[in-house]
Structure formats: C-alpha cells, structure tokens
Write a protein that holds these residues in place. Structure first.
Motif, mmCIF file in Angstrom:
data_model
loop_
_atom_site.group_PDB
_atom_site.id
_atom_site.type_symbol
_atom_site.label_atom_id
_atom_site.label_comp_id
_atom_site.label_asym_id
_atom_site.label_seq_id
_atom_site.Cartn_x
_atom_site.Cartn_y
_atom_site.Cartn_z
ATOM 1 N N ILE A 308 39.694 23.358 36.339
ATOM 2 C CA ILE A 308 40.922 24.131 36.150
ATOM 3 C C ILE A 308 40.684 25.287 35.188
ATOM 4 O O ILE A 308 41.110 26.426 35.429
ATOM 5 C CB ILE A 308 42.061 23.232 35.621
ATOM 6 N N GLY A 309 39.989 25.013 34.074
ATOM 7 C CA GLY A 309 39.708 26.064 33.106
ATOM 8 C C GLY A 309 38.912 27.201 33.712
ATOM 9 O O GLY A 309 39.255 28.380 33.561
ATOM 10 N N LEU A 311 38.536 27.900 36.936
ATOM 11 C CA LEU A 311 39.304 28.523 38.020
ATOM 12 C C LEU A 311 40.294 29.552 37.478
ATOM 13 O O LEU A 311 40.346 30.691 37.959
ATOM 14 C CB LEU A 311 40.057 27.442 38.807
ATOM 15 N N ILE A 312 41.061 29.149 36.466
ATOM 16 C CA ILE A 312 42.108 30.035 35.937
ATOM 17 C C ILE A 312 41.494 31.271 35.286
ATOM 18 O O ILE A 312 41.863 32.402 35.597
ATOM 19 C CB ILE A 312 42.995 29.286 34.922
ATOM 20 N N TYR A 313 40.529 31.062 34.388
ATOM 21 C CA TYR A 313 39.974 32.206 33.658
ATOM 22 C C TYR A 313 39.128 33.089 34.570
ATOM 23 O O TYR A 313 39.163 34.316 34.478
ATOM 24 C CB TYR A 313 39.143 31.720 32.472
ATOM 25 N N ALA A 315 39.489 33.520 37.820
ATOM 26 C CA ALA A 315 40.324 34.258 38.769
ATOM 27 C C ALA A 315 41.176 35.317 38.100
ATOM 28 O O ALA A 315 41.384 36.399 38.645
ATOM 29 C CB ALA A 315 41.220 33.275 39.534
ATOM 30 N N LEU A 316 41.657 35.022 36.892
ATOM 31 C CA LEU A 316 42.656 35.898 36.276
ATOM 32 C C LEU A 316 42.097 36.913 35.300
ATOM 33 O O LEU A 316 42.850 37.769 34.821
ATOM 34 C CB LEU A 316 43.715 35.046 35.566
ATOM 35 N N TYR A 317 40.801 36.858 34.996
ATOM 36 C CA TYR A 317 40.282 37.821 34.017
ATOM 37 C C TYR A 317 40.445 39.260 34.497
ATOM 38 O O TYR A 317 40.880 40.124 33.737
ATOM 39 C CB TYR A 317 38.812 37.548 33.690
ATOM 40 N N SER A 352 32.802 37.814 36.213
ATOM 41 C CA SER A 352 33.914 38.571 36.789
ATOM 42 C C SER A 352 33.515 40.020 37.016
ATOM 43 O O SER A 352 33.840 40.613 38.056
ATOM 44 C CB SER A 352 35.134 38.497 35.854
ATOM 45 N N ALA A 411 36.095 33.174 40.483
ATOM 46 C CA ALA A 411 36.641 31.842 40.204
ATOM 47 C C ALA A 411 35.654 30.748 40.588
ATOM 48 O O ALA A 411 35.432 29.788 39.833
ATOM 49 C CB ALA A 411 37.956 31.651 40.954
#
Length: 473
Positions: A308-309, A311-313, A315-317, A352, A411
């Motif tokens: 989860i950590g 995936l979130i960071y 994808a969203l960076y 990223s 991600a």
C-alpha cells in the motif's frame, strides 16, 4: 542571439494576455515564470502551439512556460526587450505571485523555499556517499569483500570522502537554520549559529539518545531545580524549523523597537539567547517527539503494508509535482535520514522520474507529430537525469495517457522496491544515476525496479498510442 526568437516571444506574450497582464517575470533553468494579474486571460492552446514552447502550467501562484535549458535565457532576454518589463529575480516574482495563493499553498511554498536552496549540498552529499558505498560496500567487485578490504591503501581515501559527504547531514540544522531564518525575514547568519547550537559537541548526540534513555544516562542542565535534557538535534528537521521562526520573528520585533545606536549590542544577543533557551526547554523536546512520530508513521506504514505504501507514493508522486506539494516530502526525507539513517521514500521519487521519461520516450516512436517527436527525445533524456518538467508538461500531461502510464509503471516499481526494503542513505540525482545513491546491498532490487519503471510505462504508452490511432482511423 535572442533576436531569432522575436516572433515566438511575440506569440508567447499575446498568449499569456499581453504585456499588460504581466505583473512580474523571471526564469529558471528550463522555464519562464510569470506572476500574472489574471491567469484567466491565458490562451493555453495558442501558447502550446508555439514551436519553442514545450508545455505550460500554473503552480504556486506562477504561470510557468517550459522552454528548455539554454534557450530560455535567450527567450527571456528578448521578452524583456520587447515588453519593456524590468528583469526580476526569482524572489521578486515569487513575492508578486504570493497574492494568488491560499494559506495552504503559502505554507507549502514556504517549505519549498526553505529546502530547495540547500538541495545542492544534500545532492552532492548523496553522490559522494554513493562513491563511498562503491569503495566500502562488500560484494560489489569481490566476494564478501569491499574495495578497501582488498586494497587497504584506499581505506583512508574512502574515509575522507565519507567525512565530506556526512558533513551536510551532521550539520543539517545549520543549513536549515540559514535558509529558514532568511525565509522568515531574519538574519541568516544567526540561523546558522542557532543550527550549530543545536548540534554542539557538548550535547548528547541525537543518534545516541535512545541508548542513553534506556540506560537512564541522559545528561541535563539544572536550571534552579528544573531539569532540561542536554541533547542535540543532529539530523532533525522540526526543531530548527520552529526555532528559526521564533528567532526571525523575535529579531524583527526587537529591530523595530531598539534604537539604532545599541542594536548591535541588544538585538542579536537577546534574540539568540531567548530562542536558544526556548529551543532546549520547549521547542526541541516537543518537535523532537513530533518528528519521531512522523518517522514512526511512515516506517510503520511501509513496514506493515509495504504494498500500500509503495502503491500510493509511487502512483501519486507525479501528481504531487503538479501541485507543488512534493516539496513537503523533502522534510520527511530529511527526518527519516536523521532518525533511521536513510530514506525509503526518495528511491521511489527516482523511479517516478524514470517512469515519466519512459512514457515520453515511447511517444518518440508512437507519435506522428514531428513537434512531439522532437520534444520527446530531449525531454526523456532530461527526465532520466532527474528533471521531469519538460517531459511531464510538454508531452505526458497534454496527451494524458502517457502520464497515467507513467503513474502505473512507477507504482508497480515502487511496490517492488518497497517489498525489498530498498533504502538510500541520502538524497541524490533523481533519475538513472540514482542507483549510486542506494545502499550497495540493495542495488539489485533497485535495478529491477528501474527496469520496471522503464519497460512498463514505455509499453503501456506505446500500445495505447497505437490503439488510439487504430480507433480513430
């Protein structure tokens, strides 16, 4: 010379609403930066149809037009000559743009303005630590041995490199103090002194705090019966940030009220003395606990649910870059480095950047538009070296699907390296060279993460581009 861009500059000025709409203008390495009176007057479509324009976006109250390294200097010179606007520094343009920001944006901007000026020192430290890692990491060139184990004459050479590299982190509060006090309107030299006060050798080193606490051996000052822990704040971010704010505001307060004839004897001594006492009695202990809480929050998330950590960071960076909020995570990176000796967030940032470059590179082969093809190659190279703005704003965001493809690839790569607990002892160059800033024992999983960040976005972008072509033909 600049004259070759005469007509392009005319079009740019018209597209942003004319020279009357420009409150202030400056430029950075790749972009023109405008503080506009009314962003609504910008004709974005017309702007991005200009040959030399690689993209445009609004962030932190500024309208930014991506031109490219080198060319932007000539374009800016020609624009100043055409419009008659005065040349402005980045700080002046930022100040003019602040009226367009809400309180949250101002807070994010303040953090960015504090940390960005010290990044060259931190990135340099990261690169030097990478060299030290190559020399001292076992198993890189020899089985279970490092270069200095095999060639002992290189040991002291590596030791000097390590000392130079670690200096920026050992005295990080001094760097932050200089930048923060300057940002808050005080004397930056006092900020340096305040930062050095918080890491004075007489204090218990922050990295030895946990052991000293467990043994009940924390030294303290006895202030008339009140015990104040005698600990330093090496590698800590929050204590010096809050103390710098207090120092700057106290200095400003005293400067307005103390006579000029005695300012030298009164303002700085009182401001530094009061802030120093507050730092050790109140600010330090409170913010130290908050900083440890932030560290625990992120390490807990990435240790407990790394998928989860990551995936979130991962994808969203990139979307955070669009808003400018990515700068807030610099503070978290520094906090992690100071608390646990490294950061697991920055390696994701590097992936990223690589993913954005890969999506852009795919457009070189998938697009029929000659302007996009020409822009894609240079932008991809730039992204692979850590500068993603030309790729993101010039190619990926305007076409949308390359941007989302990069997010997906980033991600997946982030999940992989998070599961493998990849760590960087410092912040380095956020692209392909990032591998040298990773701890040597994690080079292999990070290299696999890099391959994922190259292949997945490239493949997704390429096939989506072909699918869209087939669908419209």
């Amino acid at each position: 010379m600049a004259k070759e861009y005469h007509h392009d500059v005319e079009k740019i000025v018209d597209a942003i609403g004319g020279k009357e709409n420009i409150a202030s203008a400056t430029h950075c390495v790749t972009r023109l930066r405008f503080a506009l009176k009314d962003d609504g007057k910008v004709d974005k479509k017309a702007l991005e149809n200009i040959d030399i324009v690689k993209g445009s976006f609004s962030a932190n109250g500024q309208y930014q037009v991506v031109i490219g390294q080198g060319t932007v200097d000539k374009v800016y010179q020609e624009m100043v000559e055409q419009t008659g606007i005065c040349t402005a520094s980045k700080e002046e343009t930022k100040a003019a743009a602040e009226k367009n920001l809400n309180p949250l944006q101002r807070a994010i901007k303040a953090l960015a303005d504090i940390f960005i000026p010290i990044l060259p020192a931190i990135v340099t430290a990261g690169l030097l630590l990478g060299i030290n890692n190559i020399l001292t990491g076992p198993g890189i060139f020899f089985d279970n041995k490092s270069v200095v184990d095999v060639y002992a004459q290189w040991k002291d050479f590596a030791g000097i490199i390590n000392l130079i590299a670690n200096t920026a982190f050992t005295f990080l509060p001094a760097l932050i103090g200089w930048s923060a006090v300057r940002q808050f309107g005080g004397n930056p030299l006092l900020g340096i002194v305040l930062g050095l006060v918080l890491v004075h050798p007489e204090l218990l080193n922050a990295w030895g705090y946990a052991d000293a606490k467990a043994k009940g051996e924390i030294p303290y000052w006895n202030l008339f019966g009140f015990h104040v822990d005698k600990i330093g704040y090496q590698g800590q971010v929050l204590p010096i940030l809050f103390a710098s704010y207090v120092l700057a505001k106290l200095e400003i307060f005293l400067n307005k009220r103390v006579a000029d004839s005695i300012k030298l004897l009164v303002v700085a001594p009182i401001a530094l003395l009061v802030t120093g006492f507050l730092a050790f009695i109140v600010i330090g202990p409170v913010t130290f606990a908050i900083g440890n809480g932030v560290t625990s929050l992120f390490t807990g998330l990435f240790d407990t649910v790394p998928v989860i950590g990551g995936l979130i960071y991962g994808a969203l960076y990139a979307p955070l870059v669009i808003t400018g909020m990515h700068h807030t995570f610099l503070a978290v990176d520094f906090q992690l480095i100071g608390s646990i000796g490294g950061t697991f967030l920055w390696p994701i940032v590097a992936l990223s950047n690589i993913a954005q470059g890969s999506s852009t590179l795919a457009m070189l082969f998938a697009s029929r538009d000659e302007k996009v093809k020409g822009l894609s190659l240079s932008s991809a190279v730039s992204a692979y070296l850590g500068i993603t703005e030309p790729a993101m704003f010039g190619v990926n965001i305007p076409h949308r699907f390359p941007f989302f493809s990069a997010m997906i690839g980033s991600a997946i790569a982030a999940i992989f390296i998070t599961l493998n607990k990849v760590m960087a002892p410092s912040i380095g160059v956020g692209g392909l060279p990032a591998i040298f800033s990773i701890v040597p024992e994690k080079w292999a999983p990070f290299a696999i993460g890099m391959v994922i960040a190259i292949v997945v976005p490239f493949a997704l972008t390429f096939f989506m581009a072909k699918f869209r072509k087939n669908k419209t033909s």
